[in-house]
Design a protein around this motif. Structure first.
Motif, mmCIF file in Angstrom:
data_model
loop_
_atom_site.group_PDB
_atom_site.id
_atom_site.type_symbol
_atom_site.label_atom_id
_atom_site.label_comp_id
_atom_site.label_asym_id
_atom_site.label_seq_id
_atom_site.Cartn_x
_atom_site.Cartn_y
_atom_site.Cartn_z
ATOM 1 N N VAL A 1 17.462 74.325 -8.062
ATOM 2 C CA VAL A 1 18.042 73.728 -7.135
ATOM 3 C C VAL A 1 17.920 74.192 -6.161
ATOM 4 C CG1 VAL A 1 19.646 71.971 -5.780
ATOM 5 C CG2 VAL A 1 18.208 72.185 -7.859
ATOM 6 N N LEU A 2 18.676 75.470 -5.690
ATOM 7 C CA LEU A 2 19.191 77.130 -5.568
ATOM 8 C C LEU A 2 18.389 77.699 -4.258
ATOM 9 C CD1 LEU A 2 21.520 79.490 -4.545
ATOM 10 C CD2 LEU A 2 20.713 80.151 -6.344
ATOM 11 N N MET A 3 17.319 77.922 -5.414
ATOM 12 C CA MET A 3 15.379 78.350 -4.646
ATOM 13 C C MET A 3 15.129 77.425 -3.601
ATOM 14 S SD MET A 3 14.125 80.359 -7.794
ATOM 15 C CE MET A 3 14.239 79.377 -9.052
ATOM 16 N N LEU A 4 15.300 76.089 -4.071
ATOM 17 C CA LEU A 4 14.500 75.372 -3.399
ATOM 18 C C LEU A 4 15.584 74.874 -1.735
ATOM 19 C CD1 LEU A 4 13.118 72.419 -5.924
ATOM 20 C CD2 LEU A 4 11.432 73.648 -4.125
ATOM 21 N N SER A 5 16.603 74.944 -1.586
ATOM 22 C CA SER A 5 17.429 74.934 -0.868
ATOM 23 C C SER A 5 17.857 76.128 -0.117
ATOM 24 C CB SER A 5 18.940 74.309 -1.155
ATOM 25 O OG SER A 5 20.087 74.992 -2.097
ATOM 26 N N SER A 6 17.653 77.160 -0.518
ATOM 27 C CA SER A 6 18.326 78.145 0.197
ATOM 28 C C SER A 6 17.138 78.823 1.253
ATOM 29 C CB SER A 6 18.573 79.037 -0.315
ATOM 30 O OG SER A 6 19.316 80.333 0.263
ATOM 31 N N GLU A 7 16.857 79.261 1.856
ATOM 32 C CA GLU A 7 15.543 79.928 2.688
ATOM 33 C C GLU A 7 15.576 81.954 1.894
ATOM 34 O OE1 GLU A 7 15.109 80.148 6.699
ATOM 35 O OE2 GLU A 7 13.009 79.247 6.915
ATOM 36 N N THR A 8 17.027 82.264 2.087
ATOM 37 C CA THR A 8 17.156 83.059 1.649
ATOM 38 C C THR A 8 17.076 83.755 0.076
ATOM 39 O OG1 THR A 8 19.563 83.394 2.146
ATOM 40 C CG2 THR A 8 18.672 83.553 3.538
ATOM 41 N N ALA A 9 17.386 82.851 -1.042
ATOM 42 C CA ALA A 9 17.042 83.126 -2.257
ATOM 43 C C ALA A 9 15.991 83.801 -3.066
ATOM 44 C CB ALA A 9 16.887 81.646 -2.939
ATOM 45 N N THR A 10 16.282 84.828 -3.425
ATOM 46 C CA THR A 10 15.733 86.225 -3.850
ATOM 47 C C THR A 10 14.760 84.844 -4.703
ATOM 48 O OG1 THR A 10 16.871 87.432 -3.802
ATOM 49 C CG2 THR A 10 15.691 88.020 -5.551
ATOM 50 N N ILE A 11 13.479 84.952 -4.637
ATOM 51 C CA ILE A 11 12.624 84.248 -5.774
ATOM 52 C C ILE A 11 11.394 85.171 -6.286
ATOM 53 C CG2 ILE A 11 11.081 82.172 -6.297
ATOM 54 C CD1 ILE A 11 12.076 80.866 -4.090
ATOM 55 N N ALA A 12 11.421 85.291 -7.878
ATOM 56 C CA ALA A 12 10.797 86.205 -8.947
ATOM 57 C C ALA A 12 9.389 86.274 -9.006
ATOM 58 C CB ALA A 12 10.796 85.735 -10.476
ATOM 59 N N GLN A 13 9.087 86.957 -8.914
ATOM 60 C CA GLN A 13 7.344 86.240 -8.892
ATOM 61 C C GLN A 13 6.494 85.578 -10.038
ATOM 62 O OE1 GLN A 13 4.775 86.787 -6.634
ATOM 63 N NE2 GLN A 13 6.843 87.076 -5.740
ATOM 64 N N PRO A 14 5.677 84.455 -10.880
ATOM 65 C CA PRO A 14 5.994 84.241 -11.778
ATOM 66 C C PRO A 14 4.574 84.096 -12.561
ATOM 67 C CG PRO A 14 4.255 82.941 -9.223
ATOM 68 C CD PRO A 14 5.142 84.025 -8.858
ATOM 69 N N LYS A 15 4.838 84.611 -13.746
ATOM 70 C CA LYS A 15 3.745 84.949 -14.552
ATOM 71 C C LYS A 15 2.871 83.569 -14.797
ATOM 72 C CE LYS A 15 7.929 87.624 -16.427
ATOM 73 N NZ LYS A 15 8.064 88.396 -18.121
ATOM 74 N N ASN A 16 2.069 83.911 -15.849
ATOM 75 C CA ASN A 16 0.953 82.889 -15.628
ATOM 76 C C ASN A 16 1.560 81.552 -16.596
ATOM 77 O OD1 ASN A 16 1.049 84.755 -18.728
ATOM 78 N ND2 ASN A 16 -0.449 83.693 -19.721
ATOM 79 N N PRO A 17 1.110 80.685 -16.271
ATOM 80 C CA PRO A 17 1.446 79.943 -16.831
ATOM 81 C C PRO A 17 0.945 79.188 -18.415
ATOM 82 C CG PRO A 17 -0.403 78.539 -15.103
ATOM 83 C CD PRO A 17 0.216 80.458 -14.847
ATOM 84 N N GLY A 18 1.382 77.993 -18.954
ATOM 85 C CA GLY A 18 0.899 77.433 -20.025
ATOM 86 C C GLY A 18 0.512 76.064 -20.221
ATOM 87 N N PHE A 19 -1.333 76.837 -19.798
ATOM 88 C CA PHE A 19 -1.723 75.096 -19.141
ATOM 89 C C PHE A 19 -2.904 74.947 -20.891
ATOM 90 C CE2 PHE A 19 -3.445 78.896 -17.161
ATOM 91 C CZ PHE A 19 -4.599 79.114 -17.407
#
Length: 877
Positions: free
Chosen positions: A811-829
């Motif tokens: 919720v914080l990452m979606l609502s804040s333009e300045t929030a720090t977001i980590a780089q994703p790793k490979n998904p479990g697909f």
């Protein structure tokens, strides 16, 4: 005829005559200040140093003009202060002027004073010097004697707009009382939003008696109470948590003043508190990327926020049904009204107090009762407070004033306890005086628990034997002894497993209709029951025209009750994979949940073999019906999709963290997201949900339920589920909403990757924007916002559960333009080669699913394990 030369001479003569005999102040205005030699006209503007605020005249009708302070950061130029809110100007030929004495006046075209400021700092030694009017970047309009302003030094300020707020409280403004000047500062709503700024009916004021509290008023009626300040926050606002470098809340109380204020650590963050004409208190924050004010918090937000909702000695709980209950040792004062769910009359004691023998009930996580008339001693501890209250026979309750450092201070009540509510967490402790008999009853019951436990074991064994004997007698009386003998012969020929199945069948024959339908247990839910005939009439006898959809559980019908209310009826099919337990589970869970992003359950019907749930009707049905329909998905523009993503996230956050229980949905998918008339998302279908304990993080099951394409790897492979399982499903939903394609049934050109694999490939190549649905117009979205959603979605579908974020972080990452977001790793697909999509809600075939190149064959999640199917089949046969 006048010649051109003559006209020129006449004009110059008139011009100099006006200058000599009718001098006017200069109209030149500096960027942020106004002196006594200048005026501010209706077509002029005063700007704060950094251009955040402007002071200017404005009008909504061109007939009534007002002088106000407005934001410049938003397109609407939001007004936060109005000078002449109750005395509008009728002619635009008016102006603002600063007098030599430091007063502000608005003068109309007839030289009449329309409005004048009230000078508070009358004892200032600077009022005889040349004053200056200045608009600051805080939004404060001040009259001072120097251009170097320090707002913390009030002796140099002759007048300031912060002392006279209208409907908005800005950072640094004080809401409360100044005892030295006997001046109250409060906010008051407009008469009509964005039309008429005159005084409205709604106000937010502080009552400094006892322990100060702030009340929301509708004229002379209190409608909401903040609760007293407990050292960290207001007792009635447990979600009021300060955020580092963001919003910080403060409360000051001394012999000179008492007030509440807040500050903001980040210059890029804008927040304000306001009251609306509709009766709502709102905290709004500005989202730069979307150029809108977003509602960060509001009150009243639920039924228990209404002042005195449950009356004296009543307790309000939004997770209860009904929400009102009496404190232990009390009973409803007006039983007929109470039964109709009107608890405003409150409760009465069951037994009279006896002072010396009285005991105290310890209540936890509550909003403290109203503190206007209480005894306060801030130097006492809770033990001393309890002893003092016990000795004083008039004391009916006590608690700590503050909760910091384990609690301190003493507050005692001598009058009715009103406006109490209970929270899942974050409330305070309250001790209520009860008659000894009310407490002793519980002690006696607790002391007999161990005796009862011993007796239960004996009773269970005896009851089983008695039950079997009564069953045989019942069959004999019904002349079905022959069937029983045949059953016995068949049992001799079968193995142990099949004998247990026959026992189930026999138990089913012996059970009465009411016991078989579990109506006794359902009665305890305190949920409105609908008669089967009522639902039949509402749905036009379950006609095909009223059919909304169908899944593995059965069919959903649209209906209309006699009073005109539209409903959605979920009719459980007799051969549904959602059995009795899932049905009861859904009812028990959803009846306790109240959130704007969760579907609301209105009631149920449970008669014989008919099991139905009655929900609020969602005009736009389910998300998948629009998102995956080529003809309809164009109606979902990017802003609508983003709002749906954020709404689902808030609903999941409530389930995982903010509700009374920690709830794992386990079947989050597009078809379980319903959309109301305004396209607001609501999570539905809690038949597979599970409740977690406060400290429980994960669980294991041998029965994997859910829908393929949405299940996390650890759940599909090992049956391990947690909040991170729902996070994975949410991540899949995010990718589907962005792309308009299903994770199951989507295959890339290489025929190897599903939607998650394809998304991950594009992300690594730097082409993530290619995911966005082609039906969305290119210039209708912000690339940064879409990329942020894709990044959050990929974080949620990471292979390892511990790498996925919690929903609060989402919720914080979606609502804040300045929030720090980590780089994703490979998904479990999952990989697959069959392009034909089947839904686990309706398919009855096994599905082969590969998770990270490890293949496992699983029975469809909507259906029971084969052994369970066989047992239930014999039970119902």
């Amino acid at each position: 005829m006048f010649t051109l030369t003559t006209l020129r001479k006449l004009f110059l003569f008139s011009f100099f005559t006006l200058i000599i005999f009718f001098p006017t102040p200069s109209i030149s205005v500096s960027s942020d200040t106004l002196t006594t030699t200048q005026i501010l006209r209706t077509n002029q503007t005063l700007l704060s140093p950094n251009g955040i605020f402007q002071l200017s005249f404005f009008s909504y009708t061109n007939f009534s003009w007002y002088l106000g302070i407005r934001y410049t950061i938003d397109n609407d130029r939001t007004v936060i202060w109005v000078a002449n809110r109750n005395t509008p100007i009728q002619n635009p030929d008016s102006f603002l002027q600063l007098t030599d004495t430091g007063s502000l006046v608005i003068i109309d075209q007839s030289n009449k004073t329309i409005w004048a400021s009230i000078q508070i700092n009358k004892n200032s030694t600077f009022n005889s010097k040349n004053p200056i009017l200045q608009l600051l970047d805080s939004g404060n309009l001040v009259v001072t004697v120097t251009e170097s302003i320090n707002e913390n030094d009030p002796t140099k300020i002759l007048w300031q707009s912060f002392d006279f707020p209208t409907d908005t409280l800005l950072p640094g403004m004080k809401l409360g009382w100044n005892f030295d000047t006997n001046m109250e500062t409060y906010i008051n709503s407009w008469k009509v939003a964005e039309q008429d700024p005159s005084n409205g009916d709604i106000s937010f004021k502080m009552d400094y008696q006892g322990i100060p509290e702030i009340f929301l008023w509708n004229r002379n009626r209190r409608i909401y109470r903040s609760g007293p300040w407990n050292g960290k926050r207001f007792s009635g606002v447990p979600e009021m948590q300060p955020v580092t470098d963001s919003i910080q809340f403060s409360f000051v109380e001394n012999e000179h003043e008492v007030y509440y204020t807040f500050t903001i650590g980040k210059q890029s963050l804008f927040s304000r508190l306001g009251v609306t004409p509709s009766g709502e208190l709102q905290r709004l924050t500005f989202i730069n990327s979307r150029n809108i004010w977003s509602k960060f918090w509001y009150a009243p937000k639920d039924q228990c926020d209404n002042y005195k909702e449950c009356g004296p000695f009543g307790v309000c709980d939004t997770n209860g049904s009904p929400v009102c209950s009496c404190i232990k040792g009390f009973r409803p004062k007006n039983r007929p009204a109470w039964n109709l769910r009107d608890g405003s009359d409150g409760c009465l004691r069951n037994n009279e107090l006896d002072c010396e023998s009285d005991r105290f009930l310890h209540m936890v996580n509550v909003k403290l009762p109203e503190t206007s008339r209480v005894f306060v001693n801030r130097s006492m501890g809770i033990l001393e407070c309890g002893e003092l209250c016990k000795r004083n026979c008039s004391c009916i309750g006590y608690g700590n004033v503050e909760v910091v450092n384990g609690g301190s201070g003493c507050v005692m009540w001598f009058d009715e306890l009103v406006d109490i509510r209970v929270y899942p967490a974050g409330g305070q402790d309250l001790y209520v005086r009860l008659a000894a008999s009310d407490v002793d009853d519980d002690v006696l019951r607790e002391s007999s628990d161990h005796k009862r436990a011993k007796a239960i074991g004996i009773m269970v064994g005896g009851a089983a034997i008695i039950f079997l004997v009564l069953g045989i007698c019942f069959l004999w009386r019904k002349k079905k002894l022959k069937c029983l003998l045949n059953l016995k012969e068949m049992r001799e020929k079968r193995g142990p497993l099949e004998r247990s199945q026959d026992l189930l069948m026999t138990d089913g024959v012996f059970t009465s209709n009411r016991e078989q339908s579990n109506e006794t247990n359902m009665d305890e839910l305190e949920l409105p029951f609908f008669d089967f005939n009522t639902i039949t009439m509402a749905t036009n006898n379950f006609s095909q025209e009223n059919k909304l959809g169908q899944g593995g559980f059965g069919i959903v019908y649209k209906g209309r009750l006699m009073e005109g209310q539209e409903i959605a009826v979920k009719r459980l099919s007799k051969n549904s994979g959602q059995g009795v337990e899932e049905f009861k589970n859904e009812v028990k869970l959803i009846v306790k949940l109240q959130h704007r992003n969760l579907v609301r359950l209105l009631g149920c019907s449970f008669q014989m073999d008919e099991k139905m749930l009655v929900y609020e009707y969602m005009e736009n049905r389910s998300l998948d019906a629009i998102l995956f329909d080529k003809a309809k998905r164009s109606t979902l523009d990017w802003q609508t999709r983003f709002n749906i993503i954020c709404g689902i996230a808030r609903g999941l956050l409530y389930l995982h963290q903010d509700s009374r229980f920690r709830i794992i949905h386990r079947d989050l998918k597009a078809s379980n997201i319903l959309l109301d008339r305004e396209m607001n998302p609501k999570i539905s279908d809690f038949g597979m949900a599970r409740i977690f304990g406060t400290n429980q993080t994960e669980a294991n099951t041998v029965r994997v339920v859910g829908t393929y394409g949405y299940m996390s790897p650890e759940y599909a492979m090992d049956g391990i589920f947690s909040v991170k399982s729902d996070v994975f499903s949410f991540g899949v939903l995010v990718m589907e909403i962005i792309s308009g394609k299903k994770n199951r049934g989507f295959y890339s050109a290489s025929k190897e990757l599903n939607l998650l694999g394809h998304s991950w490939k594009l992300w690594k190549e730097g082409n993530a924007l290619e995911l966005i649905d082609s039906s969305i117009i290119d210039n209708s979205y912000l690339s940064s916002e879409v990329l942020r959603c894709i990044q959050v979605g990929l974080l949620c579908v990471q292979e390892r559960a511990e790498d996925r974020p919690t929903m609060s972080s989402v919720v914080l990452m979606l609502s804040s333009e300045t929030a720090t977001i980590a780089q994703p790793k490979n998904p479990g697909f999952c990989l697959g080669s069959n392009p034909i999509e089947t839904d686990s809600s309706s398919s009855k075939q096994d599905e082969s699913c590969s998770v990270n190149h490890v293949t496992v064959t699983m029975v469809d999640g909507r259906y029971l394990h084969r052994k369970e199917i066989y047992l239930v089949f014999n039970f119902l046969r």
